[in-house]
Design an enzyme around this catalytic site. Structure first.
Site, PDB file in Angstrom:
ATOM      1  N   THR A  41      40.816  42.017  42.569  1.00 34.68           N
ATOM      2  CA  THR A  41      40.976  41.568  41.188  1.00 34.68           C
ATOM      3  C   THR A  41      41.585  42.754  40.478  1.00 34.68           C
ATOM      4  OG1 THR A  41      38.987  40.199  41.252  1.00 34.68           O
ATOM      5  CG2 THR A  41      39.581  41.059  39.104  1.00 34.68           C
ATOM      6  N   ARG A  96      36.420  26.522  42.446  1.00 36.20           N
ATOM      7  CA  ARG A  96      35.456  27.634  42.373  1.00 36.20           C
ATOM      8  C   ARG A  96      35.930  28.672  41.349  1.00 36.20           C
ATOM      9  NH1 ARG A  96      36.038  33.472  43.212  1.00 36.20           N
ATOM     10  NH2 ARG A  96      33.983  34.272  43.692  1.00 36.20           N
ATOM     11  N   GLY A  98      35.115  32.548  39.947  1.00 36.21           N
ATOM     12  CA  GLY A  98      34.354  33.767  40.186  1.00 36.21           C
ATOM     13  C   GLY A  98      33.872  34.339  38.864  1.00 36.21           C
ATOM     14  N   ASP A  99      33.603  35.633  38.863  1.00 38.60           N
ATOM     15  CA  ASP A  99      33.117  36.304  37.656  1.00 38.60           C
ATOM     16  C   ASP A  99      34.240  36.619  36.662  1.00 38.60           C
ATOM     17  OD1 ASP A  99      34.158  38.043  39.644  1.00 38.60           O
ATOM     18  OD2 ASP A  99      33.228  39.768  38.666  1.00 38.60           O
ATOM     19  N   THR A 127      34.739  43.916  40.125  1.00 43.05           N
ATOM     20  CA  THR A 127      35.508  43.308  41.225  1.00 43.05           C
ATOM     21  C   THR A 127      34.570  43.097  42.406  1.00 43.05           C
ATOM     22  OG1 THR A 127      36.189  45.467  42.043  1.00 43.05           O
ATOM     23  CG2 THR A 127      37.739  44.350  40.627  1.00 43.05           C
ATOM     24  N   GLY A 142      32.015  37.955  43.160  1.00 40.14           N
ATOM     25  CA  GLY A 142      31.876  37.488  41.788  1.00 40.14           C
ATOM     26  C   GLY A 142      30.619  36.698  41.505  1.00 40.14           C
TER      27      GLY A 142
HETATM   28  N1  ASP Z   1      35.533  39.091  41.760  1.00 38.58           N
HETATM   29  C1  ASP Z   1      36.549  38.217  42.285  1.00 38.58           C
HETATM   30  C2  ASP Z   1      35.989  36.842  42.400  1.00 38.58           C
HETATM   31  O1  ASP Z   1      34.818  36.704  42.707  1.00 38.58           O
HETATM   32  C3  ASP Z   1      37.105  38.591  43.617  1.00 38.58           C
HETATM   33  C4  ASP Z   1      37.281  40.039  43.902  1.00 38.58           C
HETATM   34  O2  ASP Z   1      37.294  40.862  42.997  1.00 38.58           O
HETATM   35  O3  ASP Z   1      37.410  40.393  45.071  1.00 38.58           O
HETATM   36  O4  ASP Z   1      36.745  35.909  42.250  1.00 38.58           O
END
Ligand code: ASP
Length: 308
Positions: A167, A195, A197-198, A218, A221
């Protein structure tokens, strides 16, 4: 003093953002511009153009932006066919009474705001998707995956590896002392369609408040959502902790979940004065980038390692 901090993959956006801050631009404009630079980088498989797709082979993007002066925030989730989700997120913040738009509605809104459709899937991402699915399904099954009733077993098998592949986070403070944050990602590769993520969840993957500081995450998430990590870091600073102590405490909150589910977490934060701190549970630490008005070019800083 102005400054900007970014995750390691933020280099393509850093120079332009630093120039804007040097010339007296706002932190909000700088973080948006910086994220756009990474979103256009097709070599980055974790953000925007060239991002790895979901299990159906569709690139779904998540992004959020927050203005520390007002706590105004905007976000989009599972947005398809738009190169700059961060700018759509900013329009959500500035043009609507909402904070988060997802899926079809987000796409509709982007079109209404004049964002031209764009094919996001690179040939390389397509090949990687095909190869990954080839480990689970036959060629014929992959070709007909959109018609398949049961996707969950396929996703579960692909997710065994917990590929949290990245991210981009930008946190900036401008010459007026205002701060802003921006986060953009294509999310977990081969995820279940829809889906989130965070990254598009304000308080989980992104939070910013002029009075105390800003934080972004990152990696895994779902865990940052469950712990409200970015908001926690800022709240810990409000309660009197330094940026370093606040990040350590947020990692301690995550620790039981990381121990139970595996995966990893990285947090980047700044306090209201722009002091940066990065912490990671990753085995191989990825350095983050810091640029301040005292330096000619961004510097790589190794994050502190948090032992799970
Ligand atoms: N945090 C991101 C998510 O969960 C993915 C990542 O940073 O690797 O979508």
């Amino acid at each position: 003093m102005w400054m900007i901090v970014a995750s390691g993959n933020g280099a393509p956006g850093m120079e332009r953002a630093a120039q804007m801050l040097r010339e007296g631009g706002t932190a909000l404009d700088a973080v948006e511009e910086a994220a756009r630079g990474v979103e256009s980088n097709a070599q980055d498989e974790s953000v925007g153009l060239g991002g790895l797709p979901n299990v159906l082979g569709q690139v779904e993007l998540d992004a959020s932006i927050m203005d520390g002066r007002t706590l105004a925030a905007g976000a989009v989730g599972a947005l398809r066919d738009v190169e700059h989700p961060i700018s759509v997120a900013r329009r959500v913040m500035e043009r609507t009474a909402h904070v988060l738009l997802v899926g079809e509605g987000a796409g509709r809104f982007a079109a209404e705001m004049g964002f031209a459709p764009r094919e996001l899937r690179s040939e390389d991402a397509w090949r990687q998707w095909y190869e990954a699915l080839g480990g689970v399904l036959s060629r014929e099954e992959i070709d007909h995956i959109a018609q398949r009733q049961e996707l969950l077993p396929v996703v579960q098998e692909l997710m065994e590896e917990k590929l949290h592949h990245g991210t981009v986070n930008f946190l900036a403070r401008d010459q007026r002392g205002d701060i802003a944050s921006a986060v953009s990602t294509s999310g977990w590769p081969y995820k279940y369609p829809g889906r989130l993520g965070d990254s598009p969840i304000i308080g989980a993957g992104n939070y910013c408040d002029n009075r105390y500081g800003a934080a972004a995450c990152t990696h895994y998430g779902e865990l940052a959502i469950r712990c409200g990590t970015a908001r926690s870091v800022v709240l810990y600073m409000k309660m009197g902790m330094s940026v370093e102590e606040a990040c350590q405490e947020a990692m301690r909150d995550l620790q039981p979940l990381l121990a139970a589910h595996g995966g990893s977490m990285t947090i980047m934060a700044i306090d209201s004065k722009g002091h940066p701190f990065g912490i990671t549970s990753e085995l191989e630490e990825e350095a983050y980038l810091v640029m301040t008005e005292e330096w000619d070019s961004p510097r790589l800083v190794a994050p502190t390692r948090f032992l799970v």
